[in-house]
Design an enzyme around this catalytic site. Structure first.
Site, short mmCIF file in Angstrom:
data_model
loop_
_atom_site.label_atom_id
_atom_site.label_comp_id
_atom_site.label_asym_id
_atom_site.label_seq_id
_atom_site.Cartn_x
_atom_site.Cartn_y
_atom_site.Cartn_z
N LYS A 294 -42.18 0.65 -17.04
CA LYS A 294 -42.09 0.52 -18.46
C LYS A 294 -41.39 1.11 -19.42
O LYS A 294 -41.25 2.53 -18.92
CB LYS A 294 -43.54 0.52 -19.14
CG LYS A 294 -43.69 0.13 -20.51
CD LYS A 294 -45.05 0.19 -21.34
CE LYS A 294 -45.08 0.18 -22.57
NZ LYS A 294 -46.51 0.33 -23.20
N LYS A 323 -52.15 -0.97 -33.78
CA LYS A 323 -53.24 0.09 -33.52
C LYS A 323 -53.41 1.17 -34.74
O LYS A 323 -52.33 1.46 -35.29
CB LYS A 323 -52.89 0.82 -32.37
CG LYS A 323 -53.03 -0.04 -31.14
CD LYS A 323 -53.18 0.71 -29.81
CE LYS A 323 -51.68 1.68 -29.83
NZ LYS A 323 -50.94 0.83 -29.01
N ASP A 336 -43.66 6.09 -24.61
CA ASP A 336 -44.27 4.88 -23.84
C ASP A 336 -43.12 4.34 -22.98
O ASP A 336 -43.27 3.49 -22.56
CB ASP A 336 -43.81 3.94 -25.09
CG ASP A 336 -45.50 2.71 -24.81
OD1 ASP A 336 -46.18 3.11 -24.17
OD2 ASP A 336 -45.41 1.89 -25.82
N GLU A 398 -46.93 -5.24 -26.01
CA GLU A 398 -45.72 -5.50 -25.69
C GLU A 398 -45.40 -5.08 -24.34
O GLU A 398 -44.36 -5.75 -23.54
CB GLU A 398 -45.01 -4.99 -26.76
CG GLU A 398 -44.44 -3.61 -26.52
CD GLU A 398 -45.53 -2.42 -26.43
OE1 GLU A 398 -45.36 -1.61 -25.92
OE2 GLU A 398 -46.52 -3.05 -27.24
N ARG A 400 -46.59 -5.21 -21.27
CA ARG A 400 -47.00 -6.16 -20.09
C ARG A 400 -45.76 -7.29 -20.49
O ARG A 400 -45.61 -7.89 -19.23
CB ARG A 400 -48.26 -6.51 -20.15
CG ARG A 400 -48.62 -7.45 -21.44
CD ARG A 400 -50.12 -7.61 -21.74
NE ARG A 400 -50.69 -6.28 -21.97
CZ ARG A 400 -52.22 -5.99 -21.87
NH1 ARG A 400 -53.10 -7.07 -21.87
NH2 ARG A 400 -52.51 -4.71 -22.33
#
Length: 542
Positions: A294, A323, A336, A398, A400
């Site tokens: 990712k 979130k 991320d 997002e 995935r």
């Protein structure tokens, strides 16, 4: 450029010699609890098992016994005592001695040995030592026949020294030099195999540092374009075995990567789909592997509210799912892309190690998840490159969506096995805590391979069930699937979602590394995943 710096350049050597004969700045002696005498009447605090240490203590007039008694040093793991030796003609050729406790026995796990190396690094750094030796107070049981034990322990200690010396000070105006240049290992054995193992440890720990610095880099510095540039630089550095292919937005659109591009649509920084390919020297390939990471260089869908009484919840603000959390951590959404950092770190290490018989593809769909008028909305339907449609019921799920197209791309390369790594769900971190990654796979064979890899690396993983009945909550009334389900079992449903984009004939594993990607105590990235990935590739090498 993220200004990734070179890791500490340290030369390691294994030597067969009496520890009292070594010359240099600091001698670190690994001491077990059984090396320290419990008798109070003895002139030396060290037992016959630690004969070399007792001899050194005698030559120093009992200084080690005196210092260890004052500090209540008993050889327990985590204990250490250091002292500066008097300078006089005829005394030993080292300036300092440090006793490092390792517990009841010399640690056998990679994690424990690495921690010991980090302790030694801290002592050497404090003393501004240029040279150090790591010696055993007594030979551990089983090491006479157990060559692998010695090799692995030496390599893990060496890795700990390199990692312990590293400080990411790229964005500070003052700089600190690493003085340590030479580390000798005494009592671990020697020979060509030991030399190769220490070199391997240096390659992997340097790659871990590279991954750490990628994740540490702020999002205004490490954009998708810069991440692609860093990946290309790896390929250029090891061009005999690595090549780089970077797909721009137009090419991704031609490949119908609608899921990935929907995430990237809101950002002013264009997406970059990154593909590195490792081919072994000689070209003989027995297995084809893919590692997918990712690559969200920033995830804006995180709103931090102080004094909130809930840990994590999704709310809809201005038409977006965001979130909210009780801890101010939006600045950490730079992490991320930890999955892509792990695979590019592994690519860097493998470019140096050059394992035979295996072809490896390193793939990351890099982009940012931002908020703008061009971004995807809740309720949008996007189409992935395998033709499957996805109803976006949560714009913050997002990662995935980007992985979906990356997994389809990997399968089209004709690979035998795929591992994807992602900081995918907070649910996995809640379930397993901050230091353990969750793994989901339908393949017991692949699970055994990765278990062998992480046991060798010392990183922590735990297999979660890929419970097929949970897929019911992922079904959409208007598309093939939703991109999220219930929070209950959220890490599992995320894995089930990704499974929809992997060919059945391909052995596949999903790694959710949301917890161990970041060390909250030290406020820095960990480089998690690099060493396990390298070990896994070597397991598949001929």
């Amino acid at each position: 450029m993220p200004n990734v710096v070179d890791p500490p350049q340290i030369s390691f050597a294994a030597k067969d010699m009496d520890l009292t004969e070594w010359e240099g700045d600091i001698l670190a002696v690994l001491v077990t609890e059984t090396d320290v005498s419990k008798a109070t009447s003895s002139s030396s605090r060290f037992t016959n098992a630690a004969a070399a240490l007792a001899k050194l203590d005698g030559e120093l007039g009992g200084l080690l016994s005196e210092a260890s008694a004052e500090e209540e040093f008993a050889g327990r793991a985590g204990q250490s005592v250091a002292l500066r030796l008097p300078t006089a003609p005829g005394l030993h050729g080292f300036k300092r001695v440090c006793l490092v406790g390792v517990g009841n026995n010399m640690p056998s796990s990679a994690a424990a040995c690495r921690s010991t190396g980090e302790t030694i690094a801290a002592v050497a750094k404090s003393a501004q030592a240029r040279s150090a030796a790591v010696a055993l107070a007594s030979p551990p049981p089983g090491w006479v026949q157990g060559e692998d034990l010695r090799l692995n322990a030496a390599a893990a200690v060496a890795s700990g020294v390199v990692l312990g010396l590293h400080e990411d000070r790229r964005y500070k105006s003052d700089s600190k030099k690493v003085h340590l240049k030479q580390v000798d290992l005494i009592g671990f054995g020697s020979g060509q195999e030991m030399g190769r193992k220490l070199q391997y440890a240096n390659h992997v720990s340097s790659a871990v540092i590279f991954a750490k610095e990628l994740v540490n880099s702020p999002a205004n510095v490490l954009t998708p374009a810069v991440l692609a540039e860093e990946a290309s630089n790896i390929a250029s550095s090891y061009s005999d075995v690595l090549t780089a292919t970077i797909l721009d937005e137009e090419k991704c659109r031609e490949l119908k990567m609608g899921s990935y591009l929907a995430v990237a649509a809101a950002s002013a920084n264009p997406p970059h789909f990154i593909h590195l390919c490792y081919k072994p020297p000689g070209g003989n390939v027995k297995r084809k592997l893919a590692i997918v990471g990712k690559g969200l260089t920033f995830d804006r869908f995180y709103l931090s509210l102080d004094n909130l009484l809930i840990v994590t919840k999704f709310v809809c603000i201005g038409g977006y799912n965001i979130k909210i959390g009780a801890v101010t951590t939006i600045e950490l959404m730079k992490k991320d892309m930890g999955g892509s950092a792990a695979l590019f770190g592994a690519a860097k290490a493998l470019g140096q190690i050059k394992p035979p018989g295996v072809e490896v593809h390193f793939i990351s769909a890099a982009c940012e998840n931002m908020i703008s008028g061009t971004g995807m909305r809740p309720g949008d339907i996007v189409t992935a490159s395998n033709g499957k449609t996805i109803e976006v019921d949560n714009t913050d799920a997002e990662g995935r969506l980007t992985l979906a197209d990356a997994l389809v791309y990997a399968c089209k390369l004709g690979v035998d096995k795929i591992i994807d790594l992602a900081t995918l769900t907070g649910y996995c971190r809640i379930a397993l805590g901050p230091s353990i990654a969750g793994i989901l796979t339908p393949s017991d064979e692949l699970d055994k391979e990765v278990a062998a890899a992480y046991e060798a690396s010392g990183e922590k993983f735990w297999r979660l069930p890929l419970e097929e009945s949970y897929w019911e909550q992922m079904k959409s009334s208007v598309a093939d699937m939703l991109n999220t389900g219930s929070p209950l079992g959220g890490a599992i449903t995320a894995g089930l979602f990704l499974k929809q984009f992997v060919d059945e004939k391909v052995k596949w594993m999903h790694v959710d590394m949301a917890g161990p990607v970041w060390n909250y105590k030290k406020q820095e990235a960990t480089g998690f995943g690099v060493s396990t990935l390298v070990e896994w590739v070597l397991i598949n090498s001929s």
